[in-house]
Design an enzyme around this catalytic site. Structure first.
Site, mmCIF file in Angstrom:
data_model
loop_
_atom_site.group_PDB
_atom_site.id
_atom_site.type_symbol
_atom_site.label_atom_id
_atom_site.label_comp_id
_atom_site.label_asym_id
_atom_site.label_seq_id
_atom_site.Cartn_x
_atom_site.Cartn_y
_atom_site.Cartn_z
ATOM 1 N N ASP A 165 1.337 2.644 3.681
ATOM 2 C CA ASP A 165 0.472 3.851 3.045
ATOM 3 C C ASP A 165 1.295 5.030 2.879
ATOM 4 O OD1 ASP A 165 -1.931 5.231 2.480
ATOM 5 O OD2 ASP A 165 -2.742 5.192 4.339
ATOM 6 N N HIS A 167 0.884 -1.151 -0.051
ATOM 7 C CA HIS A 167 -0.081 -0.122 -0.017
ATOM 8 C C HIS A 167 0.728 1.223 0.105
ATOM 9 C CE1 HIS A 167 -3.965 2.039 1.720
ATOM 10 N NE2 HIS A 167 -3.242 2.864 1.032
ATOM 11 N N ASN A 212 -4.968 6.425 -6.879
ATOM 12 C CA ASN A 212 -5.497 7.973 -6.844
ATOM 13 C C ASN A 212 -4.660 8.750 -7.274
ATOM 14 O OD1 ASN A 212 -3.974 7.241 -4.669
ATOM 15 N ND2 ASN A 212 -5.040 8.652 -3.318
ATOM 16 N N HIS A 240 -11.174 1.145 1.485
ATOM 17 C CA HIS A 240 -11.067 2.021 2.412
ATOM 18 C C HIS A 240 -12.149 2.498 3.176
ATOM 19 C CE1 HIS A 240 -9.549 6.394 3.060
ATOM 20 N NE2 HIS A 240 -10.855 6.581 3.264
ATOM 21 N N HIS A 268 1.402 5.046 -2.118
ATOM 22 C CA HIS A 268 1.093 6.167 -3.373
ATOM 23 C C HIS A 268 2.207 6.504 -4.030
ATOM 24 C CE1 HIS A 268 -3.064 6.282 -1.571
ATOM 25 N NE2 HIS A 268 -2.380 6.056 -0.396
ATOM 26 N N LEU A 269 2.438 6.757 -5.313
ATOM 27 C CA LEU A 269 3.482 7.010 -5.891
ATOM 28 C C LEU A 269 3.393 8.330 -6.578
ATOM 29 C CD1 LEU A 269 5.007 3.499 -7.396
ATOM 30 C CD2 LEU A 269 5.878 4.651 -5.280
ATOM 31 N N ARG A 270 2.193 8.875 -6.827
ATOM 32 C CA ARG A 270 2.048 10.068 -7.214
ATOM 33 C C ARG A 270 2.051 10.275 -8.838
ATOM 34 N NH1 ARG A 270 -1.237 10.859 -3.081
ATOM 35 N NH2 ARG A 270 -0.224 11.415 -1.262
ATOM 36 N N ASP A 287 -8.985 3.749 -2.945
ATOM 37 C CA ASP A 287 -8.357 4.177 -1.690
ATOM 38 C C ASP A 287 -8.150 5.535 -1.959
ATOM 39 O OD1 ASP A 287 -7.013 3.774 0.817
ATOM 40 O OD2 ASP A 287 -5.243 4.357 -0.374
#
Length: 416
Positions: free
Chosen positions: A294, A49, A83, A168, A51-53, A141
């Site tokens: 996360d 989990h 996301n 989520h 977030h690599l953006r 998520d």
């Protein structure tokens, strides 16, 4: 725990060597020798989990810098949430992520695709096409799937591809306007709180929908004692549910935001000491399967502002191992339980390779120094972002080398 030498050829574990055989190989000079004396050699860690953006917010993180941070933290693979901008709800975005990872990544990247188009919770994305493109799971998520009807359909469709739905869990009606846990600290600071029930109601709903559909549910970032108990009961009933928590939920309480530190602002929020204790016990008894970071990079633009307006989330890839090993030193987990939560269980849940050291297997390994003492300095992070509440904290235990497909990952000339 066993003390052996490993022979790695063409990216795979060729043999477990005796001391005599290993000595002969070293003397011959025919192989690159990695001295792991005094270190633990673990299956390569997998963070399910992050977030690599990228695409869309490359000023916070890119696939390259995010995987650099992963490798520095001991992870050979990460699963990235959808996301991004645009949202990963189509084959083209999934393929773009995989292409960027192949071009310059320092770890394997497993895309998680959106449950719904645009993560708007209105229309299912194309599960079949996304699965064939490389998606390993589905999640909105960052937002819950508020519609029970849509969540039911998601569990049913994902079952056809044997993929988990990553939940989520948040009732937006209860959490609306909140920015920290609802309790003593919210009363003291005047900040609007989010009750534990905002998470637990949705965990309960998703468990019951999973029972109803026979799907496969994974509950993300579990933060409350009530959620742990619901998941424990569901597992006892034979429902196909797994769960993860993050190091901040077994390390910090909502007291961390009493001084309005936006680096400790996250969603779900930090909870009470009783919740922290329940999370730790949930890891110990196996109710919570995985430790995931996360990892949520943000720049000062989103964090160095008024608390209510600040973005949620912290970076976690480069502090996870030290915080997880703290549980081992405190006797909450033994070493094997910690490594299962960081490697084999994420692999099993996502249905990807890894999580074991075995003959003929791909040599994805993490070398850990359990005695290394250091102070967390965010300025040294490989991540582009610095938003962590653990800056200045003394930790013991870190990854000192990450071996991906038989080769030490080298960042700026340093093996990580």
């Amino acid at each position: 725990m066993e003390k052996v030498d490993l022979l790695i050829e063409e990216g795979k574990i060729k043999a477990f060597l005796s001391i005599e055989d290993a000595g002969s190989l070293k003397d011959s000079g025919s192989a690159e020798i990695v001295d792991a004396g005094g270190l633990w050699v673990a299956p390569g860690l997998i963070d399910m989990h992050v977030h690599l953006r990228e695409p869309g917010e490359e000023y916070k993180e890119t696939i390259r810098t995010g995987t650099m941070a992963a490798a520095a933290g001991g992870f050979v693979a990460v699963a990235c949430m959808p996301n991004t901008h645009p949202v990963n709800d189509s084959r083209s975005v999934t393929e773009y992520i995989l292409q960027r990872a192949a071009e310059g990544g320092f770890a394997r990247v497993y895309p998680v695709a959106a449950v719904s188009v645009g993560s708007r919770g209105e229309q299912l994305s194309e599960f079949g096409d996304l699965s064939r493109a490389g998606a390993v799971a589905f999640s909105d998520d960052g937002r819950p799937v508020s519609s029970s009807r849509l969540m039911r359909s998601a569990l049913e469709y994902a079952r056809a591809y044997d993929k988990p739905i990553i939940s989520h869990a948040e009732d937006l009606g209860l959490s609306e306007g909140g920015c920290i846990h609802e309790g003593e600290v919210s009363a003291m600071t005047g900040l609007k709180g989010i009750p534990s029930e905002a998470e637990e109601i949705m965990v309960y709903r998703d468990i019951e929908l999973t029972r109803f559909t026979g799907g496969k549910l994974h509950v993300a970032h579990v933060s409350t004692a009530g959620s742990v108990q619901l998941i424990r009961q569901a597992k006892a009933r034979g429902i196909r549910v797994t769960a993860e928590t993050a190091p901040h939920y077994f390390t910090l309480t909502h007291e961390a935001v009493a001084e309005f530190d936006t680096n400790a602002k996250m969603n779900p929020p930090l909870r009470t000491a009783e919740d922290v204790e329940a999370i730790r016990f949930g890891l110990k008894d196996g109710t919570i399967d995985a430790i995931a970071t996360d990892h949520a990079p943000h720049s000062v633009i989103e964090k160095d502002i008024e608390f209510e307006l600040a973005a949620n989330g912290i970076v976690g890839l480069e502090t996870c191992v030290g915080l997880a090993l703290q549980l081992v030193r405190e006797g909450v987990l033994n070493l094997f339980q910690a490594l299962r939560a960081l490697s084999s269980n994420p692999a099993r849940i996502l249905g990807v390779a890894g999580g074991a050291i075995e003959l003929g297997g791909v040599a994805n390994l993490t070398l850990l120094d359990s005695n290394a003492r250091y102070t967390v300095d965010p300025e040294t992070f490989f991540s582009l972002s610095r938003n962590t509440p653990f800056g200045g904290r003394d930790l013991q235990g870190r990854a000192v080398m990450t071996i991906l497909e038989g080769k030490p990952v080298r960042i700026k000339g340093v093996a990580r």
